[in-house]
Design an enzyme around this catalytic site. Structure first.
Site, PDB file in Angstrom:
ATOM      1  CG  ASP A 233      -3.466  -6.995  25.136  1.00 26.71           C
ATOM      2  OD1 ASP A 233      -2.779  -5.974  25.302  1.00 26.71           O
ATOM      3  OD2 ASP A 233      -3.806  -7.407  24.013  1.00 26.71           O
TER       4      ASP A 233
ATOM      5  CG  HIS B 267      -2.102  -6.994  20.624  1.00 29.90           C
ATOM      6  ND1 HIS B 267      -2.045  -7.110  21.996  1.00 29.90           N
ATOM      7  CD2 HIS B 267      -0.830  -6.797  20.213  1.00 29.90           C
ATOM      8  CE1 HIS B 267      -0.785  -6.989  22.396  1.00 29.90           C
ATOM      9  NE2 HIS B 267      -0.030  -6.801  21.323  1.00 29.90           N
TER      10      HIS B 267
END
Length: 334
Positions: free
Chosen positions: A170, A197
């Site tokens: 990310d 996530h």
């Protein structure tokens, strides 16, 4: 400098650095993430032994990687009977094992298969290398990290400073997308990404970006959503042929190298990861972490948030709590 001499210089940098001392295991080494990530780890002078495990094809992957002229010795281990040998004396265990996401699948759809895989691999780690750093990539990370933690608790070897959910992808994506939008060098951009996530639990803190950047409200919202849904972007682009494997391999290797450097005593190593946390109401949460010789040295927390980011965090918490509970409940029933 010619390409040949540049290549030699690169190889020397891989082969002549300080004493190689870490044994790193990759569990799921034959898969779409495992193979390219193992290739990257094989190149690191921080690694003396790269130990590969999967349920199929591992001897071939190990043989292939062992032909690369860098210092790490490579061994391949296939099937449950060889798992303990793979994990023996490991310093770091990276777990990308499991099924990938396909078009139309949510991370919850992955749960039933991947939850069992992570449970069983975590149990082996708890028995064989309880002091190793455990880096979990298998999705859904928001649930698989709590599963691993509960398994370690059952074996009375739980150390929350040594179990990490790898959310580095990310951060890597946020850095790449913002650099592209602002015409910056992506290597120089650093955006903390907090929360979890998946989907709305991914919260990029663009207000804390270094170097500092600004976006109009609509462009900020679009950029945030792109970072949150980037995994789906890849799944759609691959049209049924897989999910994010190469970028995840890069991100997984980056986190592994950061951890290895910190374990060797390098100071100032900071990475975001999904860990046991008291920073929010969610019992696990990703924030920037100061890594050290024993894993998580200091949780650096959320820092100063914009009102937009505060709202994103608030929206993420209920989803995170549900994901965490799902993982814990699974571990308790197993």
């Amino acid at each position: 400098m010619s390409k040949i001499s540049a290549g030699r210089t690169l190889m020397r940098s891989f082969s002549s650095s300080s004493k190689r001392q870490a044994k790193v295991a990759v569990l799921g080494a034959s898969g779409g993430i495992g193979q390219p990530m193992s290739l990257l780890i094989k190149q690191s002078p921080l690694v003396s032994h790269l130990s590969l495990y999967d349920i199929a094809h591992t001897p071939g992957v190990a043989a292939d990687l062992s032909h690369i002229n860098t210092g790490a010795v490579v061994t391949g281990h296939m099937g449950p009977d060889q798992l303990h040998a793979c994990l023996d004396k490991c310093d770091v265990v990276v777990i990308p094992a499991g099924v990938p996401r396909k078009p139309g699948m949510t991370r919850d759809d992955l749960f039933n298969t991947n939850a069992s895989i992570v449970r069983d691999l975590a149990a082996a780690c708890a028995k064989v290398c309880p002091k190793a750093m455990i880096c979990i990539i298998s999705n859904p990370v928001n649930s698989t990290v709590p599963i691993a933690s509960e398994v370690f608790k059952k074996h009375n070897v739980y150390d929350p400073k040594r179990i990490f959910g790898v959310t580095t992808l990310d951060v890597v994506r946020a850095n790449a997308f913002i650099a592209e939008a602002k015409g910056l060098d992506p290597v120089e951009v650093n955006v903390p990404v907090v929360g979890g996530h998946s989907g709305i639990t991914i919260v990029p803190l663009i207000s804390q970006c270094k170097p500092s950047v600004t976006f109009d409200a609509d462009k900020l919202d679009a950029m945030t959503k792109r970072i949150q849904e980037a995994g789906t972007e890849v799944v759609k682009a691959k049209a049924g042929a897989g999910s994010a494997t190469l970028s995840m391999a890069f991100a997984g290797a980056r986190f592994t190298f950061s951890l290895l450097n910190a374990m060797k005593g390098k100071s100032g190593v900071i990475e975001c990861a999904f860990v046991k946390s008291t920073e929010t109401e969610a019992s696990y949460f990703s924030t920037p972490l100061h890594l050290g010789p024993n894993g998580l040295e200091k949780n650096l927390g959320l820092g100063k948030l914009s009102s937009y980011e505060k709202d994103l965090v608030e929206k993420a918490i209920p989803e995170l709590k549900n994901n965490i509970k799902k993982g814990e409940d699974f571990a308790h029933k197993s």
